[in-house]
Enzyme design. Sequence first.
Site, PDB file in Angstrom:
ATOM      1  NE  ARG A   1      -4.097  -2.099   1.820  1.00  0.00           N
ATOM      2  CZ  ARG A   1      -4.917  -2.685   2.681  1.00  0.00           C
ATOM      3  NH1 ARG A   1      -4.733  -2.517   3.984  1.00  0.00           N
ATOM      4  NH2 ARG A   1      -5.909  -3.435   2.254  1.00  0.00           N
TER       5      ARG A   1
ATOM      6  CD  GLN B   1      -6.379   1.104   1.754  1.00  0.00           C
ATOM      7  OE1 GLN B   1      -5.683   1.216   2.760  1.00  0.00           O
ATOM      8  NE2 GLN B   1      -6.487  -0.037   1.093  1.00  0.00           N
TER       9      GLN B   1
ATOM     10  CG  HIS C   1      -3.828  -1.901  -7.397  1.00  0.00           C
ATOM     11  ND1 HIS C   1      -2.710  -2.465  -7.949  1.00  0.00           N
ATOM     12  CD2 HIS C   1      -3.485  -0.622  -7.120  1.00  0.00           C
ATOM     13  CE1 HIS C   1      -1.740  -1.590  -8.025  1.00  0.00           C
ATOM     14  NE2 HIS C   1      -2.166  -0.461  -7.513  1.00  0.00           N
ATOM     15  CD  GLU C   2      -1.848  -4.534  -3.738  1.00  0.00           C
ATOM     16  OE1 GLU C   2      -2.186  -5.201  -2.757  1.00  0.00           O
ATOM     17  OE2 GLU C   2      -1.358  -5.039  -4.755  1.00  0.00           O
ATOM     18  N   GLY C   3      -6.723  -2.917  -2.086  1.00  0.00           N
ATOM     19  CA  GLY C   3      -7.770  -2.388  -1.214  1.00  0.00           C
ATOM     20  C   GLY C   3      -8.254  -1.056  -1.748  1.00  0.00           C
TER      21      GLY C   3
END
Length: 598
Positions: free
Chosen positions: A297, A447, A440-442
Amino acid sequence: MSTLIPRRDLDFLLYEWLDAAALCKYPRFSAHDRSTFDQVIEAATRLAEEKYLPHAAKADANEPHFDGSRVHMIPEVKEALDAYIAGGFLAAAFPAAEGGLGLPYCVAAAAGAQFSAANPGTAAYSFLTAAAANLLRVHGSAEQQARYMRPMLEGRFFGTMCLSEPQAGSSLGDIRTRAVPQADGSYHIVGSKMWISGGEHELSSNIVHLVLARVDGAPAGSKGISLFIVPKYRLDAAGLPTQRNGVRLAGLNHKMGYRGTTNCALNFGETEPAVGERVGLENQGLACMFHMMNEARIGVGLGATALGIAGYRYSLDYARTRLQGRPVTDKDPASKPVPIIRHADVRRMLLAQKAYVEGALALGLYCARLVDELEAADDPRQREETRLLLEILTPIAKAWPSEWCLEANKLAIQVLGGYGYTRDYPVERYYRDNRLNPIHEGTNGIQALDLLGRKVAIQNGAALRLLTARMLASAKSAGEPQLAEYAAALEAAVKLAVAATGTLASAALAGKVELYLANAAYYLDMLGHIVIAWLWLQQAQVASAGLARAEAGARDFYEGKLYACRYFFRYELPRAQRCAELLQRLDDTTLSVPEAAF
């Protein structure tokens, strides 16, 4: 022209502000000094310009394709990655004892951002591999590190993370992929994974998939998830790839941007066993994977920043050379057109880009330096405070740059006008590439929920109290008269954020959890803007001191920092106040609107 991050900006942040050279006092980094840091960044910049930048447009126009047997891509991708590996960049931040260069993460991240600025599609393969290797460094067994991590650091194997599934998306508690225990201690993995970047290619001799799955009989939800190594090719006793494992490409996803990176749907154990081995304890896979995801992240935020900087630099050069229009006070149609940078609205767009991307770069490198302190410091109190700051800043470090550096890319297109909307100029590609980063990556929504739902509540608010105390201390220490306006604005914004958090907490304590989280996105936006303002104030303090001693030729750089700070505080920070006011009203519009009203 180069659209990479200017060395002057990196030197300012790393040495004048963050004092990265001071990290060499720790035994972990004692083999280095500033000269080695400079050599690494210079080598990265040169390689990015020579091997990554030239094929960025070509890779975008000729995305990988699957012929039913193997994936094909332009040869320049492998050439660039081979040069990257040969330069030692893949293992740059890993300890020397594990085959790395032992560099501080903040230096490695600064060097890595140059590759993202040049060509994020090619850079993604190595970045994913480094993150997967780092997970095994922390959670893998000694045997797993020898058989999988070491070849990854050497560039012989590449890595992925396999989390999402077609039916579950980001809801990892709903994954269905099964892990069936075998008599020899291995597992057979059965299921499907979606959105797997780097999931299939011929760039390395093996691909190490890190897969989340449920052991048969595991508890439901996120508490029953384990983590497994599932290689593309199984290894023999000597650690060499041999027979093909039961991991098969179901298809490539065709994306808006990042077209040079394969993005895959993968089937595990569909027609033949997909043999895997567990990493860490059973049912603790999500905790292991989050180690990789948290590092990723910060990397996503820096990648978004690099693309924002690329767009800013291109549009700035264009604005200086494009002749169009005349000053509003010049009514003579026979007078010569002026560069569009002379027009106030173009300057507004350029200054907004500068404030966003340079503020985001400061955030990413600050978090990277916190990673170094957490890794190297031996004082327990310092380590705990560093851990808390990283916990609360990580969702901001991912989400804020990916939102506002994308906005910078939009403004870059606008500066070029109609030309910016065509593929003849790279700014439209920067925008398409950067549009992935809020997802992406959450996603940024995840977040926001992580920040307000988890990180703010850590140890009864200890992380938030530490962060706000640091910000208030910075406001009080800004003694320069020209910064007094900004110090007062930061102090006021921090107090508004604390008050808004208290109001939200009261709703949560009253059992109104949905209302507490309903406007989490605005909480993230509020706190993110305040954090960026805090970092701009720190940069302004350094720039003010630098300006006082600078010779004539060096003054423009420091004045640029001060103007960007001024812009952010006057034009952008007021957004935090509006978000705080909304949060304090405990507005339920998004909860109460009937579905039929849409």
